[in-house]
Scaffold this active site. Structure first.
Site, PDB file in Angstrom:
ATOM      1  N   LYS A 165     -61.851  46.999 -65.478  1.00 29.40           N
ATOM      2  CA  LYS A 165     -61.466  45.988 -64.255  1.00 29.40           C
ATOM      3  C   LYS A 165     -62.560  45.882 -63.150  1.00 29.40           C
ATOM      4  CE  LYS A 165     -57.785  48.737 -63.745  1.00 29.40           C
ATOM      5  NZ  LYS A 165     -57.913  49.794 -64.773  1.00 29.40           N
ATOM      6  N   ARG A 198     -49.793  48.448 -59.791  1.00 32.28           N
ATOM      7  CA  ARG A 198     -49.634  49.418 -61.202  1.00 32.28           C
ATOM      8  C   ARG A 198     -48.329  50.167 -61.183  1.00 32.28           C
ATOM      9  NH1 ARG A 198     -55.367  51.226 -60.501  1.00 32.28           N
ATOM     10  NH2 ARG A 198     -56.087  52.702 -62.072  1.00 32.28           N
ATOM     11  N   ARG A 210     -54.198  60.159 -66.927  1.00 29.38           N
ATOM     12  CA  ARG A 210     -54.318  58.810 -66.399  1.00 29.38           C
ATOM     13  C   ARG A 210     -53.619  57.725 -67.379  1.00 29.38           C
ATOM     14  NH1 ARG A 210     -60.456  58.923 -64.776  1.00 29.38           N
ATOM     15  NH2 ARG A 210     -59.871  56.575 -64.145  1.00 29.38           N
ATOM     16  N   ARG A 226     -68.949  57.641 -67.984  1.00 26.83           N
ATOM     17  CA  ARG A 226     -69.186  57.323 -66.605  1.00 26.83           C
ATOM     18  C   ARG A 226     -69.093  58.584 -65.861  1.00 26.83           C
ATOM     19  NH1 ARG A 226     -65.245  53.144 -63.504  1.00 26.83           N
ATOM     20  NH2 ARG A 226     -63.715  54.904 -63.848  1.00 26.83           N
ATOM     21  N   ARG A 252     -67.045  61.015 -59.682  1.00 18.56           N
ATOM     22  CA  ARG A 252     -65.613  60.736 -59.694  1.00 18.56           C
ATOM     23  C   ARG A 252     -64.973  61.955 -60.489  1.00 18.56           C
ATOM     24  NH1 ARG A 252     -63.468  54.983 -60.717  1.00 18.56           N
ATOM     25  NH2 ARG A 252     -61.544  56.251 -61.215  1.00 18.56           N
TER      26      ARG A 252
HETATM   27  P1  B4P Z   1     -64.376  50.342 -65.030  1.00 17.18           P
HETATM   28  O1  B4P Z   1     -64.532  48.711 -65.112  1.00 17.18           O
HETATM   29  O2  B4P Z   1     -65.095  50.914 -63.950  1.00 17.18           O
HETATM   30  O3  B4P Z   1     -63.003  50.890 -65.011  1.00 17.18           O
HETATM   31  P2  B4P Z   1     -61.742  50.629 -64.258  1.00 17.18           P
HETATM   32  O4  B4P Z   1     -60.815  49.890 -65.147  1.00 17.18           O
HETATM   33  O5  B4P Z   1     -61.914  49.707 -63.077  1.00 17.18           O
HETATM   34  O6  B4P Z   1     -61.263  51.961 -63.514  1.00 17.18           O
HETATM   35  P3  B4P Z   1     -60.014  52.831 -63.229  1.00 17.18           P
HETATM   36  O7  B4P Z   1     -58.755  52.332 -63.699  1.00 17.18           O
HETATM   37  O8  B4P Z   1     -60.515  54.155 -63.725  1.00 17.18           O
HETATM   38  O9  B4P Z   1     -60.251  53.146 -61.693  1.00 17.18           O
HETATM   39  P4  B4P Z   1     -59.351  52.692 -60.415  1.00 17.18           P
HETATM   40  O10 B4P Z   1     -60.538  52.951 -59.252  1.00 17.18           O
HETATM   41  O11 B4P Z   1     -58.457  51.566 -60.496  1.00 17.18           O
HETATM   42  O12 B4P Z   1     -65.015  50.544 -66.091  1.00 17.18           O
HETATM   43  C1  B4P Z   1     -65.202  52.058 -66.521  1.00 17.18           C
HETATM   44  C2  B4P Z   1     -66.476  52.354 -67.459  1.00 17.18           C
HETATM   45  O13 B4P Z   1     -66.517  51.523 -68.721  1.00 17.18           O
HETATM   46  C3  B4P Z   1     -67.669  52.049 -66.407  1.00 17.18           C
HETATM   47  O14 B4P Z   1     -68.632  52.938 -66.970  1.00 17.18           O
HETATM   48  C4  B4P Z   1     -68.216  50.790 -67.290  1.00 17.18           C
HETATM   49  O15 B4P Z   1     -69.543  50.559 -67.013  1.00 17.18           O
HETATM   50  C5  B4P Z   1     -67.562  50.723 -68.537  1.00 17.18           C
HETATM   51  N1  B4P Z   1     -67.300  49.432 -69.416  1.00 17.18           N
HETATM   52  C6  B4P Z   1     -66.632  48.475 -68.674  1.00 17.18           C
HETATM   53  N2  B4P Z   1     -66.443  47.563 -69.419  1.00 17.18           N
HETATM   54  C7  B4P Z   1     -67.067  47.753 -70.741  1.00 17.18           C
HETATM   55  C8  B4P Z   1     -67.589  47.187 -71.912  1.00 17.18           C
HETATM   56  N3  B4P Z   1     -66.977  45.777 -72.101  1.00 17.18           N
HETATM   57  N4  B4P Z   1     -68.129  47.848 -73.087  1.00 17.18           N
HETATM   58  C9  B4P Z   1     -68.461  49.298 -72.790  1.00 17.18           C
HETATM   59  N5  B4P Z   1     -68.393  49.522 -71.631  1.00 17.18           N
HETATM   60  C10 B4P Z   1     -67.930  49.194 -70.572  1.00 17.18           C
HETATM   61  O16 B4P Z   1     -58.327  53.933 -60.185  1.00 17.18           O
HETATM   62  C11 B4P Z   1     -58.495  55.308 -59.658  1.00 17.18           C
HETATM   63  C12 B4P Z   1     -57.406  56.167 -59.255  1.00 17.18           C
HETATM   64  O17 B4P Z   1     -56.984  55.753 -57.940  1.00 17.18           O
HETATM   65  C13 B4P Z   1     -55.931  55.969 -60.112  1.00 17.18           C
HETATM   66  O18 B4P Z   1     -56.015  56.880 -61.301  1.00 17.18           O
HETATM   67  C14 B4P Z   1     -54.990  56.243 -59.007  1.00 17.18           C
HETATM   68  O19 B4P Z   1     -54.716  57.746 -58.840  1.00 17.18           O
HETATM   69  C15 B4P Z   1     -55.558  55.785 -57.942  1.00 17.18           C
HETATM   70  N6  B4P Z   1     -54.919  54.301 -57.660  1.00 17.18           N
HETATM   71  C16 B4P Z   1     -55.933  53.003 -57.688  1.00 17.18           C
HETATM   72  N7  B4P Z   1     -54.814  51.884 -57.579  1.00 17.18           N
HETATM   73  C17 B4P Z   1     -53.636  52.465 -57.522  1.00 17.18           C
HETATM   74  C18 B4P Z   1     -52.320  51.946 -57.355  1.00 17.18           C
HETATM   75  N8  B4P Z   1     -52.190  50.397 -57.168  1.00 17.18           N
HETATM   76  N9  B4P Z   1     -51.259  52.701 -57.080  1.00 17.18           N
HETATM   77  C19 B4P Z   1     -51.353  53.938 -57.325  1.00 17.18           C
HETATM   78  N10 B4P Z   1     -52.369  54.381 -57.327  1.00 17.18           N
HETATM   79  C20 B4P Z   1     -53.523  53.835 -57.505  1.00 17.18           C
END
Ligand code: B4P
Length: 192
Positions: free
Chosen positions: A14, A89, A146, A128, A134
């Protein structure tokens, strides 16, 4: 105005795809994960409260994240549209977002869901975790937690948007650029 909900499990890409979308479509990026991490870094009471949950792999309480997003929408009415990254979420968050956006007559255009299997999520997040500061990416038990919270509390959000005929699934297992092409196809269709 274009309002995109970018959806998917932890590590689905995302944050990665949001960066590309911002560059291409000039939308405002609202990532609750990024906002909460910035609050944590600043040592604010909100950041400290959120950290208690996020470091354990749990969701931060709805009231807290809903208030955060409401404030951002209120203060950014002039933008071309929003990318909601990691929000909503829970179904309670989705319904609160509908209320906020309907009040301004700018509903969600579509939800784009990145579909990635669990083994791949583990690989990406642990990778990562080797270089990021993190804590939630470093421990396999927290990552498992998670994903389990995603399965129980977040997957119903997909049904919420399906019922409104706004769900668009994308294969998130492909390369970053290929995934972006698929997302762009959906966005172009939504713009029409
Ligand atoms: P990202 O792109 O960073 O992953 P994400 O889905 O955005 O992250 P996440 O769900 O963990 O975090 P969030 O900050 O929302 O990709 C991950 C890795 O994969 C990277 O290293 C990237 O390079 C690699 N990658 C991506 N695409 C790829 C591909 N096509 N091929 C290969 N590699 C690839 O949430 C963090 C915490 O915050 C939650 O656990 C929760 O506690 C809290 N939180 C956030 N929003 C909330 C909400 N709305 N309600 C309640 N709690 C919330």
């Amino acid at each position: 105005m274009l309002n995109i909900v970018l959806f998917g499990p932890p590590g689905a890409g995302k944050g990665t795809q949001s960066e590309k979308l911002i560059a291409q479509y000039n939308l405002m990026h609202l990532s609750t994960g990024d906002i909460l991490r910035a609050e944590k870094k600043a040592g604010s009471p909100l950041g400290k409260q959120a950290q208690e949950y996020s470091d354990k792999g749990l969701l931060v309480p709805d009231a807290l994240v809903i208030a955060l997003i409401e404030d951002k929408i209120k203060h950014n009415k002039q933008v071309n549209g929003f990318i909601f990254d990691g929000f909503p979420r829970t179904v309670a968050q989705a319904s609160a977002l509908d209320t906020m956006l309907n009040e301004s007559s700018i509903p969600v255009s579509g939800m784009i869901a990145l579909e990635v299997n669990e083994d791949e999520l583990f690989v990406r997040l642990l990778k990562r975790g080797e270089t990021s500061d993190r804590p939630d990416d470093k421990d396999p038990a927290i990552i498992r937690q998670r994903i389990s919270v995603y399965n129980s509390e977040t997957t119903p959000v997909a049904g919420f948007y399906s019922a409104q005929k706004k769900y668009y699934g994308v294969d998130g297992m492909k390369s970053i650029d290929t995934v972006f092409e698929s997302i762009s196809d959906v966005v172009e269709a939504l713009k029409k």
